[in-house]
Scaffold this active site. Structure first.
Site, short mmCIF file in Angstrom:
data_model
loop_
_atom_site.label_atom_id
_atom_site.label_comp_id
_atom_site.label_asym_id
_atom_site.label_seq_id
_atom_site.Cartn_x
_atom_site.Cartn_y
_atom_site.Cartn_z
CE LYS A 110 -2.55 5.49 -5.85
NZ LYS A 110 -3.31 6.62 -5.63
C1 LIG Z 1 -4.89 6.62 -5.39
C2 LIG Z 1 -5.64 7.71 -4.64
C3 LIG Z 1 -7.00 7.55 -4.05
C4 LIG Z 1 -7.65 6.16 -4.29
O1 LIG Z 1 -7.14 5.08 -3.72
P1 LIG Z 1 -7.50 3.66 -4.05
O2 LIG Z 1 -6.57 2.79 -3.40
O3 LIG Z 1 -7.42 3.36 -5.46
O4 LIG Z 1 -8.89 3.50 -3.76
C5 LIG Z 1 -7.38 8.34 -3.17
N1 LIG Z 1 -6.82 9.82 -2.95
C6 LIG Z 1 -5.52 9.85 -3.40
C7 LIG Z 1 -4.96 11.18 -3.52
C8 LIG Z 1 -4.92 8.76 -4.45
O5 LIG Z 1 -3.67 9.15 -4.83
#
Ligand SMILES: *Cc1c(COP(=O)(O)O)cnc(C)c1O
Length: 469
Positions: free
Chosen positions: A113
């Site tokens: 993120k």
């Molecule tokens: C947010 C997240 C996901 C999922 O990603 P999306 O964009 O919501 O599909 C997967 N793995 C981790 C570690 C995350 O922080």
């Protein structure tokens, strides 16, 4: 470039008009009116670019209301080796012949993120300064999103963050990561309750329109288009690293929850990036796997939403999924509005016809699911045979990726977090602790800045009022 809503509002909006917004006024999500096409010659020209410059080229296709020189500067300030740990920013790690990890988790909070949020922080600061405005971001987190938002917004002018988290319920590492931030514009509010209580408070205050307007309350949730756009870049970066050109294709495996990450892959593919398969991996919360197998999209209630060892994928509905369905239906906004409005609300889901599922396959989508036992086995196998330690979310991706390997097509598994964030599961799988990046050793011992509040919207409201100078 203009943006429109998936539910039919076609008021032409530029990028900066939607940057600070959440949902469109009609309840839909914003999408560009079209996906700019990237031809072979452009791909060849982009192939040698440093990550920040590649990011600028892609962003510039979708953002025409920030001067190019400013946009380029923002991209270069964001994507540095100092922030992301290497000059490649998202380097590939080879696991086996034709099978790679793409490292997306070397940013400040050790999860992918950061890739988008770090850019978002700079875009927010830039646009708020240009307008002479301020924004108070109110959010609820059970872990990854909140910390990524705080690290992106810390010290940014014009932005304050009020982040609610369930008191004592995040991992020790996650608490230390957030609560050790000393920046004056970051407010950690530990709520005496569970994550749903935090979310209810955010919703209650969001419905308080007078409060919302007076204090300019905004969000940074995963439906923000700018976040999705920033994620498109690393699909291109991964492709360039895994191929030499000459019409080669690659596949990506994506650990998925809210469908934000893989939706960026869909956008990249729609622009002409030669992606063979987009492999969607879920954990036991398999709303999306069920859809791609059956055409049935069925939102889960809280009793049916499991707490798993890949917690960032524990979703009951996928907030970005509407964007993809809109494309799948040939951008039929009336039908999208009917599916995601009344049908979801009253019937908890919908089923698309076989032709739509075929079109999804035509967009490269395949899927699979993984369980706790699969995660442990995958973490163990990857460590014992390949000497690479992966986190539980990435393990979900790798497990499903192996089910969709094709000869001659490199498979890139997106590494969405580092194992250091999930020591408990790593212990269970390997009987040892994960390594932690040097900069984060001793994190738990740092002084903390956090205010504990009861699960009461009025008290949270008063806290915000008292801290919006
Ligand atoms: C947010 C997240 C996901 C999922 O990603 P999306 O964009 O919501 O599909 C997967 N793995 C981790 C570690 C995350 O922080």
């Amino acid at each position: 470039m203009k943006y429109q809503s998936t539910r039919g509002d076609r008021t032409p909006r530029a990028f900066c008009d939607i940057l600070l917004e959440g949902l469109a006024p009609d309840g839909g999500l914003y999408l560009p009116t079209h996906y700019p096409q990237v031809d072979e010659a452009t791909l060849a020209r982009w192939r040698g670019l440093p990550y920040a410059e590649l990011a600028f080229e892609i962003l510039a296709l979708y953002i025409d209301d920030i001067p190019a020189a400013d946009l380029r500067r923002l991209a270069h300030e964001t994507y540095t080796a100092a922030t992301f740990g290497s000059a490649a920013i998202t380097p590939l790690v080879k696991l086996e012949e034709g099978l790679y990890l793409q490292a997306l988790s070397n940013g400040p909070t050790l999860a992918f993120k950061d890739m988008a949020m770090q850019l978002l922080g700079r875009l927010f600061e830039y646009e708020l300064a240009r307008r002479g405005e301020q924004l108070n971001i109110l959010g609820a987190t059970s872990g990854d999103t909140g910390s990524a938002a705080e690290y992106a917004m810390r010290g940014k002018k014009g932005v304050r963050v009020f982040m609610l988290s369930p008191y004592g319920r995040m991992s020790a590492f996650q608490q230390a990561q957030m609560f050790s931030l000393q920046d004056a514009n970051i407010h950690n509010l530990a709520v005496e309750g569970v994550f749903d209580d935090c979310q209810d408070i955010v919703k209650a205050l969001g419905n308080d329109l007078d409060f919302k307007r007076r204090y300019r309350i905004g969000t940074v949730n995963s439906i923000n288009w700018a976040r999705l756009l920033a994620q498109v870049v690393y699909y291109f970066a991964g492709y360039f690293q895994a191929t030499r050109g000459n019409g080669e294709r690659v596949s990506f495996a994506v650990p998925s929850g809210n469908f934000g990450n893989i939706c960026a892959g869909h956008v990249a593919r729609s622009m002409g990036l030669p992606i063979e398969k987009l492999v969607l991996a879920t954990n036991e919360n398999d709303v999306l796997d069920e859809f791609f197998r059956s055409g049935r999209y069925r939102v889960r209630g809280s009793a049916e939403t499991f707490e798993t060892s890949s917690p960032s994928m524990d979703i009951s509905k996928a907030s970005n999924f509407e964007r993809f369905v809109f494309d799948l239906l040939g951008r039929d906004a009336a039908r999208t509005a009917a599916l995601f409005g009344p049908l979801l609300e009253h019937e908890g889901g919908f089923t698309l016809e076989a032709a739509a599922l075929e079109r999804a396959a035509g967009c490269g989508f395949v899927s699979g699911r993984s369980t706790h036992a699969d995660r442990l086995a995958t973490i163990r196998d990857t460590w014992q045979r390949l000497r690479v330690m992966i986190d539980p979310h990435t393990a979900d991706g790798l497990k499903v990726a192996r089910e969709h390997l094709q000869p001659g097509v490199p498979m890139l598994v997106l590494e969405t977090a580092l194992p250091a964030k999930f020591a408990e599961t790593i212990q269970e799988a390997l009987g040892r602790d994960p390594e932690r990046p040097a900069a984060l050793r001793g994190l738990e011992a740092l002084p903390r800045r956090v205010t504990v509040l009861p699960a009461d919207a009025q008290q949270v409201k008063r806290y915000i009022e008292a801290h919006c100078g």
